[in-house]
Design an enzyme around this catalytic site. Sequence first.
Site, short mmCIF file in Angstrom:
data_model
loop_
_atom_site.label_atom_id
_atom_site.label_comp_id
_atom_site.label_asym_id
_atom_site.label_seq_id
_atom_site.Cartn_x
_atom_site.Cartn_y
_atom_site.Cartn_z
N ASP A 183 0.84 -1.20 0.00
CA ASP A 183 0.00 0.00 0.00
C ASP A 183 0.87 1.25 0.00
OD1 ASP A 183 -2.44 1.27 -0.14
OD2 ASP A 183 -2.70 1.37 2.03
N HIS A 229 -3.58 13.81 0.90
CA HIS A 229 -3.81 12.95 2.07
C HIS A 229 -2.60 12.97 3.01
CE1 HIS A 229 -4.89 9.59 4.62
NE2 HIS A 229 -3.75 9.01 4.32
N GLU A 283 -10.41 3.99 3.86
CA GLU A 283 -9.56 4.80 3.00
C GLU A 283 -9.97 4.56 1.55
OE1 GLU A 283 -5.44 3.89 4.01
OE2 GLU A 283 -5.51 5.32 5.68
N GLU A 330 -9.20 4.22 -2.09
CA GLU A 330 -7.96 3.97 -2.84
C GLU A 330 -8.26 3.30 -4.18
OE1 GLU A 330 -4.68 2.28 -0.77
OE2 GLU A 330 -5.31 3.02 1.20
N ASP A 380 -9.01 0.43 2.20
CA ASP A 380 -8.02 -0.01 3.20
C ASP A 380 -8.55 0.34 4.59
OD1 ASP A 380 -5.72 -0.65 4.61
OD2 ASP A 380 -4.69 1.20 4.07
N ARG A 431 -7.46 3.49 13.51
CA ARG A 431 -6.54 4.60 13.79
C ARG A 431 -5.93 4.53 15.18
NH1 ARG A 431 -5.53 5.72 8.72
NH2 ARG A 431 -7.36 6.43 7.56
N GLN A 469 -3.27 1.89 15.15
CA GLN A 469 -2.19 2.43 14.32
C GLN A 469 -1.35 3.44 15.10
OE1 GLN A 469 -3.75 4.26 10.75
NE2 GLN A 469 -1.75 4.70 9.88
N LYS A 471 -4.12 -2.42 10.01
CA LYS A 471 -4.63 -2.48 8.65
C LYS A 471 -4.71 -3.90 8.09
CE LYS A 471 -3.07 2.18 7.42
NZ LYS A 471 -4.10 2.70 6.49
N THR A 506 -9.24 -5.66 3.99
CA THR A 506 -9.08 -4.77 2.84
C THR A 506 -10.13 -5.21 1.83
OG1 THR A 506 -6.69 -4.76 3.24
CG2 THR A 506 -7.43 -3.92 1.11
N GLU A 541 -9.45 12.49 8.03
CA GLU A 541 -9.36 13.84 7.47
C GLU A 541 -10.67 14.61 7.63
OE1 GLU A 541 -6.96 13.56 3.53
OE2 GLU A 541 -7.61 11.55 4.08
#
Length: 425
Positions: free
Chosen positions: A124, A131, A196, A198, A230, A234, A237, A250, A254, A371
Amino acid sequence: MQSWVPSAQAPETDFPIQNLPFAVFRPAGGEARCGVGIGDRILDVGACAELFDGPAAQAVLACRASRLNALMALGPAAASALRAGLSQRLSAAHTADRDRLGAALYAINRVELVMPVQVGGFTDFFASIHHATNAGRLFRPDMPLLPNYKHVPVAYNGRANSVRVSGAPVQRPHGQLKGPQDAAPRFAPAQRLDYEVELGIYVGAPSTQARPIAVGDAWDHVFGVTLLNDWSARDIQAWEYQPLGPFLAKSFATTVSPWVVTAEALAPFRTAVAPRAEDDPAPLPYLHDAVDQRHGGVRIALDAHLRSARMAAQGLPALRLSRSNADLLYWSIAQMLAHHTSNGSWLDTGDLLGSGTVSGADLDALGSLLEITAGGARALTLPGGEQRLFLADGDELTLTGRCEARGHVAIGFGACRGTLLPAAV
Ligand code: MN
């Protein structure tokens, strides 16, 4: 060009005859096999072998499989010959073979779309500078972008067996969580569950060990492009990532769209790579190719929609969270492949490369809740009044993608959808 399949002419269809994306499907009571989308139908390609000869025939036989890998491994010439043959036989001008092909067409909503590719490796990237800047600003207001960003296409090695097809369940993971105020970590269900937006890039023809892919040759190794979510915890992470990057935050899930849009179908929507700022460093020579800079971007509008369980129960439509575009990526797809192999490692058929979250400069183009809610500081209000900082159990997240360009028929990517299930007890 039009098709004799009527639904391929519907203005809103993702699958006009100009697209012909690949998928793997299982008809009721049958085995999984490779197919091609046309309108609201999917063609059982392997059932039409006697209609093809030459390189296309070899590709057709490779479609008699429960994954696309054998077809992908044949390389761009075979897939291109198959595409040309299908395009001709499905066109409105072609009146022969309609009974034969018609017998191999299934209604998409009557079949099960399964995982299209046996994914061998999953990498990834982090190719959206918007971003990277937005996410970096949350942690480092003074220096959102780390010093390496404009020099090296940053990525991490993900976990191939986390990849599943649209509609497959996604369960809230457990993990070590430690907020800034906590004295010690605890093991509990993740609270800051995110998505996410992607692109996923599937490698077709493999590369060779110790023979890096040149930027200018990279598209010969791209079988096609899909949508990829993805899923990211958080809070897991934030505690685990230093100094080696994402791991369990993660690797639990997926999601990809069932459809693989070929590099050829994307050709009309290729565009210049987003321009670098005046004072940005030039990429090192192994990452630079003038033709790629002019044509290596792809214009794909990417939307994310959220519908909570309560919204679904009340019959409310999904809320669009964002619309961004893949033409904003700082690093091109070709640069990702070139960089990936620049150390002598190689790419195999079925490898999957994520672009990283695709965000734009505008507030309505943010490709993650991290975000949109500024790291969980600004709540998002859903139709019906619920609020979200991160995803709640029962939330359904759907990604869609569409290519539009003047003078060309629009094509789409189908849906990449997942519903978040509660953590295991
Ligand atoms: Mn990602």
